[in-house]
Design an enzyme around this catalytic site. Structure first.
Site, PDB file in Angstrom:
ATOM      1  N   GLY A 100      92.430  62.968  59.144  1.00  0.00           N
ATOM      2  CA  GLY A 100      91.365  61.974  59.037  1.00  0.00           C
ATOM      3  C   GLY A 100      90.015  62.569  59.375  1.00  0.00           C
ATOM      4  O   GLY A 100      89.882  63.761  59.685  1.00  0.00           O
ATOM      5  N   THR A 148     105.691  53.013  51.727  1.00  0.00           N
ATOM      6  CA  THR A 148     105.445  53.644  50.436  1.00  0.00           C
ATOM      7  C   THR A 148     106.538  53.286  49.447  1.00  0.00           C
ATOM      8  O   THR A 148     107.711  53.109  49.830  1.00  0.00           O
ATOM      9  CB  THR A 148     105.383  55.178  50.570  1.00  0.00           C
ATOM     10  OG1 THR A 148     105.275  55.768  49.270  1.00  0.00           O
ATOM     11  CG2 THR A 148     106.643  55.734  51.229  1.00  0.00           C
ATOM     12  N   TYR A 183     109.385  63.185  52.650  1.00  0.00           N
ATOM     13  CA  TYR A 183     108.349  62.181  52.910  1.00  0.00           C
ATOM     14  C   TYR A 183     108.900  60.778  52.672  1.00  0.00           C
ATOM     15  O   TYR A 183     108.832  59.904  53.545  1.00  0.00           O
ATOM     16  CB  TYR A 183     107.132  62.436  52.025  1.00  0.00           C
ATOM     17  CG  TYR A 183     106.200  61.245  51.949  1.00  0.00           C
ATOM     18  CD1 TYR A 183     105.550  60.774  53.086  1.00  0.00           C
ATOM     19  CD2 TYR A 183     105.998  60.567  50.749  1.00  0.00           C
ATOM     20  CE1 TYR A 183     104.724  59.662  53.025  1.00  0.00           C
ATOM     21  CE2 TYR A 183     105.162  59.466  50.681  1.00  0.00           C
ATOM     22  CZ  TYR A 183     104.529  59.011  51.822  1.00  0.00           C
ATOM     23  OH  TYR A 183     103.721  57.908  51.761  1.00  0.00           O
ATOM     24  N   LYS A 240     109.761  57.713  55.516  1.00  0.00           N
ATOM     25  CA  LYS A 240     109.219  56.354  55.490  1.00  0.00           C
ATOM     26  C   LYS A 240     110.344  55.316  55.421  1.00  0.00           C
ATOM     27  O   LYS A 240     110.242  54.238  56.031  1.00  0.00           O
ATOM     28  CB  LYS A 240     108.280  56.208  54.290  1.00  0.00           C
ATOM     29  CG  LYS A 240     106.950  56.924  54.449  1.00  0.00           C
ATOM     30  CD  LYS A 240     106.013  56.149  55.383  1.00  0.00           C
ATOM     31  CE  LYS A 240     104.594  56.651  55.258  1.00  0.00           C
ATOM     32  NZ  LYS A 240     103.587  55.622  55.399  1.00  0.00           N
ATOM     33  N   LEU A 254      95.503  61.958  41.310  1.00  0.00           N
ATOM     34  CA  LEU A 254      94.920  62.200  39.997  1.00  0.00           C
ATOM     35  C   LEU A 254      93.447  61.819  39.907  1.00  0.00           C
ATOM     36  O   LEU A 254      92.619  62.624  39.450  1.00  0.00           O
ATOM     37  CB  LEU A 254      95.722  61.441  38.925  1.00  0.00           C
ATOM     38  CG  LEU A 254      95.204  61.583  37.490  1.00  0.00           C
ATOM     39  CD1 LEU A 254      95.219  63.034  37.038  1.00  0.00           C
ATOM     40  CD2 LEU A 254      96.020  60.701  36.542  1.00  0.00           C
ATOM     41  N   SER A 265      94.907  69.292  34.833  1.00  0.00           N
ATOM     42  CA  SER A 265      96.213  69.575  34.231  1.00  0.00           C
ATOM     43  C   SER A 265      96.941  68.272  33.928  1.00  0.00           C
ATOM     44  O   SER A 265      96.952  67.348  34.746  1.00  0.00           O
ATOM     45  CB  SER A 265      97.059  70.424  35.184  1.00  0.00           C
ATOM     46  OG  SER A 265      96.468  71.689  35.396  1.00  0.00           O
ATOM     47  N   TYR A 325     100.610  67.146  33.260  1.00  0.00           N
ATOM     48  CA  TYR A 325     101.963  67.673  33.389  1.00  0.00           C
ATOM     49  C   TYR A 325     102.925  66.903  32.491  1.00  0.00           C
ATOM     50  O   TYR A 325     103.549  65.941  32.898  1.00  0.00           O
ATOM     51  CB  TYR A 325     102.412  67.617  34.847  1.00  0.00           C
ATOM     52  CG  TYR A 325     101.606  68.526  35.738  1.00  0.00           C
ATOM     53  CD1 TYR A 325     101.868  69.889  35.772  1.00  0.00           C
ATOM     54  CD2 TYR A 325     100.567  68.032  36.516  1.00  0.00           C
ATOM     55  CE1 TYR A 325     101.115  70.743  36.574  1.00  0.00           C
ATOM     56  CE2 TYR A 325      99.810  68.876  37.323  1.00  0.00           C
ATOM     57  CZ  TYR A 325     100.090  70.229  37.340  1.00  0.00           C
ATOM     58  OH  TYR A 325      99.350  71.075  38.125  1.00  0.00           O
TER      59      TYR A 325
END
Length: 325
Positions: free
Chosen positions: A38, A115, A139, A143, A186, A202, A204
């Site tokens: 942060g 998430t 990750y 969560k 993005l 890019s 993908y």
């Protein structure tokens, strides 16, 4: 209306925007953040700031607090694969310390920033809260473990809690916006091309079964997301989420936008050509990720109001021009 809330991770992107909204709603906000990801300047001036890790919550919390809003988590998928121990120690171990501190202080209301990565690769879209949770990264697994811990804490010790699951957050709220380093999202990456900090973006994979061949993702304006957190707080404090209940809600804007749609929108907003380069697909990238927010609408009264991609990009662009290198 609560008088005092602790915001863990309140110097980060989402935490700082939520802290600003809480202050605008008249709440006394205390931010706990170790500034590892942060930024001190992102903490609202009217908030009380305490530098420290989420594991330090025991020295902060006392019975004068009404609730905790928890954002203090590491969130880089690639890093979690390379260093899973970091994610188990902070995201899971840190939350366990937080729950202990809340119990000891008698603070019985929690809003957790979870998430949609808890679902992994979905079996259908839009994703609902009853769909299987099979995370594909440490990750997402960390969560999900936290969500399960919170559920058990609610059942055993009378916590009232709401977990909010969402995919991509973008946009800005005045001087509060996205400044990750490294950046993996993005919209800010495309904006860096417009700012001259990158030569191209890019793409993908352009052969997915979607209208333009690129991946489709669910984007939420960060201000809409902040409003969802405030509604979740009101629900948990006001009794519609009762003591002993753990409510899990997905958040989404109701529409998905493709990678090419995002790039084209940035071109229109910034006036920059945005060169793009097609790259091979990334392993584990589903064609479409969109969440259903029906439960959030019925239980929390949440309905996003900034759902058009141009508004999201425009706010992110105004912030990036002022704050990004």
């Amino acid at each position: 209306m609560t008088s005092k809330v602790l915001v863990t991770g309140g110097a980060g992107y989402i935490g700082s925007v939520v802290a600003a909204h809480l202050i605008e709603a008249g709440r006394h906000v205390v931010v706990l953040d170790d500034l590892s990801t942060g930024h001190r300047q992102a903490v609202p001036e009217a908030a009380e700031f305490i530098e420290g890790r989420v594991q330090d919550a025991a020295r902060v919390l006392d019975p004068t607090y009404d609730a905790v809003l928890h954002f203090a988590a590491y969130s880089q998928v690639g890093e979690s694969v390379a260093h899973p121990e970091k994610y188990w120690r902070n995201n899971v171990g840190g939350t366990l310390d937080l729950l202990d501190a809340m119990r000891d202080a008698g603070v019985r209301t929690l809003v957790f920033s979870s998430t949609a990565a808890t679902y992994g690769e979905p079996t259908r879209t839009p994703i609902t809260e009853t769909d299987p949770t099979v995370p594909t990264s440490p990750y997402g697994a960390s969560k999900l473990a936290v969500d399960q811990m919170i559920g058990a804490e609610c059942a055993a010790h009378g916590l009232a809690a709401v977990s909010l699951r969402y995919f991509n957050v973008a946009g800005a709220h005045g001087r509060y916006g996205e400044r990750h380093d490294p950046e993996s999202h993005l919209i800010p990456l495309v904006l860096r091309v417009a700012l001259g900090a990158r030569e191209s973006i890019s793409v993908y994979g352009d052969d997915y079964p979607t209208p333009d061949g690129t991946c489709v993702r669910d984007y939420i304006h960060v201000a809409d997301l902040a409003e969802a957190h405030l509604l979740a707080l009101d629900a948990a404090l006001g009794g519609s989420v009762q003591r002993g209940e753990h409510l899990v809600c997905n958040l989404g804007n109701g529409n998905g936008f493709s990678v090419r749609e995002v790039i084209d929108t940035v071109r229109k907003i910034t006036g920059h050509p945005i060169p793009e380069a097609v790259a091979p697909r990334r392993a584990g990238d589903p064609a479409v990720l969109v969440a259903s927010a029906e439960r959030a609408r019925t239980r929390l009264g949440w309905k996003p109001s900034r759902t058009d991609l141009a508004s999201i990009v425009r706010d992110a662009w105004e912030f990036a021009k002022e704050h990004q290198p």
